[in-house]
Design an enzyme around this catalytic site. Sequence first.
Site, short mmCIF file in Angstrom:
data_model
loop_
_atom_site.label_atom_id
_atom_site.label_comp_id
_atom_site.label_asym_id
_atom_site.label_seq_id
_atom_site.Cartn_x
_atom_site.Cartn_y
_atom_site.Cartn_z
N GLU A 333 0.85 -1.20 0.00
CA GLU A 333 0.00 0.00 0.00
C GLU A 333 0.87 1.24 0.00
O GLU A 333 1.78 1.34 0.84
CB GLU A 333 -0.93 -0.01 1.21
CG GLU A 333 -1.94 -1.15 1.12
CD GLU A 333 -2.99 -1.16 2.23
OE1 GLU A 333 -2.90 -0.31 3.14
OE2 GLU A 333 -3.88 -2.01 2.18
N HIS A 352 -7.81 1.76 1.15
CA HIS A 352 -7.82 1.39 2.58
C HIS A 352 -8.66 2.38 3.40
O HIS A 352 -8.17 3.05 4.31
CB HIS A 352 -6.39 1.32 3.13
CG HIS A 352 -6.28 0.47 4.36
ND1 HIS A 352 -5.18 -0.29 4.65
CD2 HIS A 352 -7.15 0.25 5.39
CE1 HIS A 352 -5.36 -0.93 5.81
NE2 HIS A 352 -6.56 -0.60 6.27
N1 LIG Z 1 -9.98 -2.08 5.88
C1 LIG Z 1 -9.92 -1.55 7.07
O1 LIG Z 1 -9.79 -0.35 7.21
C2 LIG Z 1 -10.05 -2.40 8.26
C3 LIG Z 1 -9.56 -3.68 8.23
N2 LIG Z 1 -9.65 -4.47 9.32
C4 LIG Z 1 -9.12 -5.84 9.19
O2 LIG Z 1 -10.13 -6.74 9.52
C5 LIG Z 1 -9.58 -7.77 10.32
C6 LIG Z 1 -10.66 -8.31 11.23
O3 LIG Z 1 -11.01 -7.34 12.20
P1 LIG Z 1 -11.90 -7.75 13.45
O4 LIG Z 1 -13.12 -8.42 12.96
O5 LIG Z 1 -12.04 -6.55 14.27
O6 LIG Z 1 -10.95 -8.80 14.15
P2 LIG Z 1 -11.39 -10.04 15.03
O7 LIG Z 1 -10.17 -10.49 15.71
O8 LIG Z 1 -12.59 -9.69 15.83
O9 LIG Z 1 -11.82 -11.14 13.96
C7 LIG Z 1 -10.93 -11.88 13.18
C8 LIG Z 1 -11.49 -13.27 13.03
O10 LIG Z 1 -10.71 -13.98 12.09
C9 LIG Z 1 -10.70 -15.33 12.51
N3 LIG Z 1 -9.63 -16.09 11.88
C10 LIG Z 1 -8.33 -16.18 12.25
N4 LIG Z 1 -7.69 -17.04 11.42
C11 LIG Z 1 -8.61 -17.48 10.51
C12 LIG Z 1 -8.56 -18.36 9.42
N5 LIG Z 1 -7.42 -18.98 9.08
N6 LIG Z 1 -9.68 -18.57 8.71
C13 LIG Z 1 -10.83 -17.97 9.05
N7 LIG Z 1 -10.95 -17.12 10.09
C14 LIG Z 1 -9.84 -16.87 10.80
C15 LIG Z 1 -10.54 -15.22 14.01
O11 LIG Z 1 -10.95 -16.41 14.64
C16 LIG Z 1 -11.47 -14.07 14.33
O12 LIG Z 1 -12.75 -14.52 14.66
C17 LIG Z 1 -8.43 -7.10 11.08
O13 LIG Z 1 -7.43 -8.03 11.42
C18 LIG Z 1 -7.93 -6.10 10.10
O14 LIG Z 1 -6.88 -6.67 9.38
C19 LIG Z 1 -10.24 -4.05 10.47
C20 LIG Z 1 -10.74 -2.78 10.56
C21 LIG Z 1 -10.66 -1.84 9.46
O1 LIG Z 2 -7.97 -1.12 11.94
C1 LIG Z 2 -7.50 -1.70 10.95
O2 LIG Z 2 -7.10 -2.86 10.97
C2 LIG Z 2 -7.41 -0.99 9.69
O3 LIG Z 2 -7.09 -1.59 8.70
C3 LIG Z 2 -7.62 0.45 9.67
O4 LIG Z 2 -6.44 1.00 9.17
P1 LIG Z 2 -6.15 2.55 9.29
O5 LIG Z 2 -6.12 2.87 10.75
O6 LIG Z 2 -7.27 3.25 8.60
O7 LIG Z 2 -4.84 2.75 8.64
#
Ligand SMILES: NC(=O)C1=CN([C@@H]2O[C@H](COP(=O)(O)OP(=O)(O)OC[C@H]3O[C@@H](n4cnc5c(N)ncnc54)[C@H](O)[C@@H]3O)[C@@H](O)[C@H]2O)C=CC1
Ligand SMILES: O=C(O)C(=O)COP(=O)(O)O
Length: 616
Positions: A333, A352
């Site tokens: 990125e 993102h």
């Molecule tokens: N695009 C963005 O701006 C954002 C991206 N994210 C991404 O989303 C991801 C998830 O966020 P949350 O839901 O808050 O985290 P979380 O920890 O609540 O959920 C992640 C889930 O993935 C599961 N997991 C782990 N390994 C796995 C596998 N091999 N196969 C299937 N499931 C698996 C875990 O058991 C867990 O339930 C974060 O790690 C982050 O990378 C989060 C917030 C914003």
């Molecule tokens: O919370 C996360 O995992 C995100 O991906 C959000 O990313 P950012 O804080 O917007 O750079």
Amino acid sequence: MAAPSHPAAATTHHRILLPAHHRALVPSVLRLPLRADGHRGRLSVLAAAAAAAPAPAASTAAPSEPATGAVPGKPTVLVAEKLGAAGLELLREFANVDCSYGLSPEELRAKIPLCDALIVRSGTKVGRDVFEASGGRLRVVGRAGVGIDNVDLAAATEHGCLVVNAPTANTVAAAEHGIALLTAMARNIAQADASLKAGKWQRNKYVGVSLVGKTLAILGFGKVGSEVARRAKGLGMHVIAHDPYASADRAHAIGVELVSMEEALTTADFISLHMPLTPATNKMLNDETFAKMKKGVRIINVARGGVIDEDALVRALDSGIVAQAALDVFTKEPPAPDSKLVLHENVTVTPHLGASTVEAQEGVAIEIAEAVIGALKGELAASAVNAPMVPAEVVSELAPYVVLAEKLGRLAVQLVAGGGGIKSVKVTYASARAPDDLDTRLIRAMITKGLIEPISSVFVNLVNADFTAKQRGVRITEERILLDGSPETPLDYIQVHIAHVESKFPSAISESGEITVEGKVKDGIPHLTKVGLFQVDVSLEGSLILCRQVDQPGMIGSVGSVLGEENVNVSFMSVGRIAPRKHAVMAIGVDEEPSKSTLTKIGEIPAIEEFVFLKL
Ligand SMILES: NC(=O)C1=CN([C@@H]2O[C@H](COP(=O)(O)OP(=O)(O)OC[C@H]3O[C@@H](n4cnc5c(N)ncnc54)[C@H](O)[C@@H]3O)[C@@H](O)[C@H]2O)C=CC1
Ligand SMILES: O=C(O)C(=O)COP(=O)(O)O
């Protein structure tokens, strides 16, 4: 402008704050002390940590000065990426805040030795080089968001640096963005918008697909995944999920069936990714998995770019296996301007933006500011990523026992003779509580601290205790003794046994051939209750003299008067013996450290057979 209201602003209070009387007791393993250089803290310990840290990586830039207007005595927090105003305000009340966005890796390494905490989002790589460059000063890294794949957790742990994140405040924003991408992709919104703005009117080209009745497979059924599921159900989709660690009951409660990865891949019309990027999830979608999917499947990724093999996705798009993809995140990125994936006509992209709503950013900023301030104050952060999360009540209840644990570790190691090193330590917990009801992680960390700090220059805290023990080749095992009776207090006694070593004070060797010390908490105060085979009872304050003597009248008086002559105040005295008139161990608590000549005089008392002076 009034700050937008956000649930996190009103309700996020996960920090663990100990009652005042327990905070006084909570030892430094639980506190992440602020550094000296004008900051309050334990200079010697942190200097030791700095000395123990590997040599700083070569940096091309010279360390920069602290932010102008910095208040001496306050910690310095470097905010390396844009953070919401409410969070910055909170930070400024407590710390000197240096907002330096867009630093190069060299600039970050140059600044970091002047910082107690660093706050980043996803755009800053906090690698081993950063921890090494910090020289031991960096105590907390705050990730203002969820994914911590840009922080080298192993390096943070090795350097005793706590990593905290803001795990809840952007969940809804990320889920809403997932749904936005899903619907935009299905109806070609981005492509049609660009076409119309280019002067075209292409109604036939942009016929979309309906969502109702379609199967959406959610991979990663955590916070974001389950919020996406709720919303997709509202759109009339059939939602299934694959997550090896999710509870089927929780899924069931929102009408989602947990399925195998195979079933998810082969039956879904849409696949939405919500797992973290880890070595296990890296390139989880690849040529092999795309080949299993239904032809014409649509992929949404608001998790991390790295969970998809991007070249394989381009191939799957070209071959028609994947009809469309909507991506918020990329392996690199920003992606290269000529990225085939980004430029693919069947791909909808955003830079993102998942967490980028006004509300989420305010919430995340407050959540991370509170976590970082709490960690700098020495509270245990509930959002700690590389340290055990221990509920507040447990910390509070165990506070006097963790003090006892450190002192027992400190005492036991000082009884070791010779340079063979400690390899094997067993900790015995005697409690009427069921094992599940007794969290010993804090206690084990404290014993490790007590064992290792007197014999090394390593600063041990809750974050790096297990790592440090392992690194030094010390194997710490735990044993529980289940006592009868009511489990009102968490522990009756703790024993520390060091095996395969000789002792400076041979009476400390128990029947099993190990150095053994035992302690209890009495009225909130840690006491030493046993040394080897000898029962004693001395409060663990100040320093301690242990003497083994022939049990005969007048011994207490003899030792007491030597100490009295030198004006060393005796705080506690206790004699433990196995049988009358044989051998006894006398434990004497002293407020001041006796001089060498005083100790020699004690050693010269004829009935004293062995003795040792121990600093607690
Ligand atoms: N695009 C963005 O701006 C954002 C991206 N994210 C991404 O989303 C991801 C998830 O966020 P949350 O839901 O808050 O985290 P979380 O920890 O609540 O959920 C992640 C889930 O993935 C599961 N997991 C782990 N390994 C796995 C596998 N091999 N196969 C299937 N499931 C698996 C875990 O058991 C867990 O339930 C974060 O790690 C982050 O990378 C989060 C917030 C914003
Ligand atoms: O919370 C996360 O995992 C995100 O991906 C959000 O990313 P950012 O804080 O917007 O750079």
